[in-house]
Write a protein that holds these residues in place. Sequence first.
Motif, mmCIF file in Angstrom:
data_model
loop_
_atom_site.group_PDB
_atom_site.id
_atom_site.type_symbol
_atom_site.label_atom_id
_atom_site.label_comp_id
_atom_site.label_asym_id
_atom_site.label_seq_id
_atom_site.Cartn_x
_atom_site.Cartn_y
_atom_site.Cartn_z
ATOM 1 N N LEU A 199 2.967 2.014 8.722
ATOM 2 C CA LEU A 199 3.316 2.397 7.881
ATOM 3 C C LEU A 199 4.918 3.105 8.061
ATOM 4 N N PHE A 218 4.788 12.188 17.656
ATOM 5 C CA PHE A 218 3.222 12.172 17.063
ATOM 6 C C PHE A 218 2.303 10.740 17.347
ATOM 7 N N TYR A 264 0.936 -0.887 0.290
ATOM 8 C CA TYR A 264 -0.346 -0.102 -0.176
ATOM 9 C C TYR A 264 0.412 1.405 -0.050
ATOM 10 N N LEU A 304 9.429 10.816 9.603
ATOM 11 C CA LEU A 304 9.108 9.957 10.982
ATOM 12 C C LEU A 304 9.442 8.797 10.447
ATOM 13 N N PHE A 362 1.669 5.548 0.209
ATOM 14 C CA PHE A 362 0.462 6.882 0.761
ATOM 15 C C PHE A 362 1.412 8.120 0.158
ATOM 16 N N LEU A 376 8.777 4.974 12.928
ATOM 17 C CA LEU A 376 8.112 4.679 14.321
ATOM 18 C C LEU A 376 8.835 4.032 15.994
ATOM 19 N N TYR A 403 5.001 7.634 17.286
ATOM 20 C CA TYR A 403 6.662 8.241 16.180
ATOM 21 C C TYR A 403 6.626 9.119 16.287
ATOM 22 N N TYR A 419 4.472 0.483 18.338
ATOM 23 C CA TYR A 419 2.767 1.129 17.998
ATOM 24 C C TYR A 419 1.354 -0.387 19.144
ATOM 25 N N TYR A 434 -0.569 4.594 17.732
ATOM 26 C CA TYR A 434 1.053 4.614 16.948
ATOM 27 C C TYR A 434 1.551 6.140 17.417
ATOM 28 N N PHE A 474 -3.463 11.534 12.600
ATOM 29 C CA PHE A 474 -2.323 11.827 13.322
ATOM 30 C C PHE A 474 -2.896 13.073 14.167
ATOM 31 N N GLY A 475 -1.998 13.164 15.831
ATOM 32 C CA GLY A 475 -2.480 14.173 16.238
ATOM 33 C C GLY A 475 -1.570 15.288 16.549
ATOM 34 N N TYR A 512 1.893 11.661 2.065
ATOM 35 C CA TYR A 512 0.816 12.730 3.326
ATOM 36 C C TYR A 512 1.601 13.844 3.297
ATOM 37 N N TYR A 567 -5.805 0.074 16.529
ATOM 38 C CA TYR A 567 -4.183 0.331 15.816
ATOM 39 C C TYR A 567 -4.380 1.417 16.458
ATOM 40 N N THR A 606 -0.103 -3.378 9.510
ATOM 41 C CA THR A 606 -0.672 -1.697 9.031
ATOM 42 C C THR A 606 0.797 -0.869 9.779
ATOM 43 N N ARG A 647 -9.963 1.152 6.950
ATOM 44 C CA ARG A 647 -9.478 2.136 5.738
ATOM 45 C C ARG A 647 -7.703 1.430 6.452
ATOM 46 N N ALA A 648 -7.219 0.625 5.132
ATOM 47 C CA ALA A 648 -6.170 -0.132 5.695
ATOM 48 C C ALA A 648 -5.049 0.456 5.733
ATOM 49 N N GLY A 649 -4.208 1.179 6.547
ATOM 50 C CA GLY A 649 -2.944 1.781 6.432
ATOM 51 C C GLY A 649 -2.632 3.320 6.740
ATOM 52 N N GLU A 650 -4.171 3.935 6.472
ATOM 53 C CA GLU A 650 -3.870 5.219 6.268
ATOM 54 C C GLU A 650 -3.507 5.211 7.957
ATOM 55 N N LEU A 651 -3.643 6.698 8.058
ATOM 56 C CA LEU A 651 -3.070 7.026 9.341
ATOM 57 C C LEU A 651 -4.265 8.052 10.200
#
Lengths: 113, 113
Positions: free
Chosen positions: A101, B90, A32, B43, A34, B45, B35, B48, B33, B104-105, A36, B31, A99, B98-102
């Motif tokens: 990224l 973050f 997948y 970013l 993306f 990781l 970062y 998580y 995370y 963020f705060g 951002y 889920y 999941t 919605r696979a993989g879509e993050l």
Amino acid sequence: AQSVTQLDSQVPVFEEAPVELRCNYSSSVSVYLFWYVQYPNQGLQLLLKYLSGSTLVESINGFEAEFNKSQTSFHLRKPSVHISDTAEYFCAVSDQAGTALIFGKGTTLSVSS
Amino acid sequence: DAGITQSPRHKVTETGTPVTLRCHQTENHRYMYWYRQDPGHGLRLIHYSYGVKDTDKGEVSDGYSVSRSKTEDFLLTLESATSSQTSVYFCAISLEDRAGELFFGEGSRLTVL
């Protein structure tokens, strides 16, 4: 493990010029992909994504990206940029099973008049 | 709006002190995370979580621990802060459909002197 390479750390362009931000990922059976965007002093927002199907994906603000499996690329393009497009852009990848990224190091797009 | 709140938003501390950053979400997403964002590194990781008391390490987990005792809270702890942990942190959540879509705060800026 997946990895992402953003080939340009900074891209300066003039307003209304076309732009391409380059992204390559490490090969995998399926991924997948993306893009951002991060505006100054904000968190990241999803710009567009490729999960499956059509290799050309578009965002609501005129950006598009094309998934190229043979070249393991997912370059971001816009035919005519605005001052308001000035931001940092991150390419990211995940594999189909996980999941979390993995992000590239980012490309700073600076649009001037 | 995915209802993500990070606290504190800004913190200055001294080397060797413990620090805890909190991520709170209001929509019971599974889920979550953490970062960190650093210039030139994008970013990365840290840790998580895929549910209460289920956590795993990311690519830069050394010096960090996490806890998730409730669905809505994901805590990041630096047991003994070092200057190399000066960064913007973050929190993000993802949606299972919605696979993989993050999402963020707004980030927590930590300075370790």
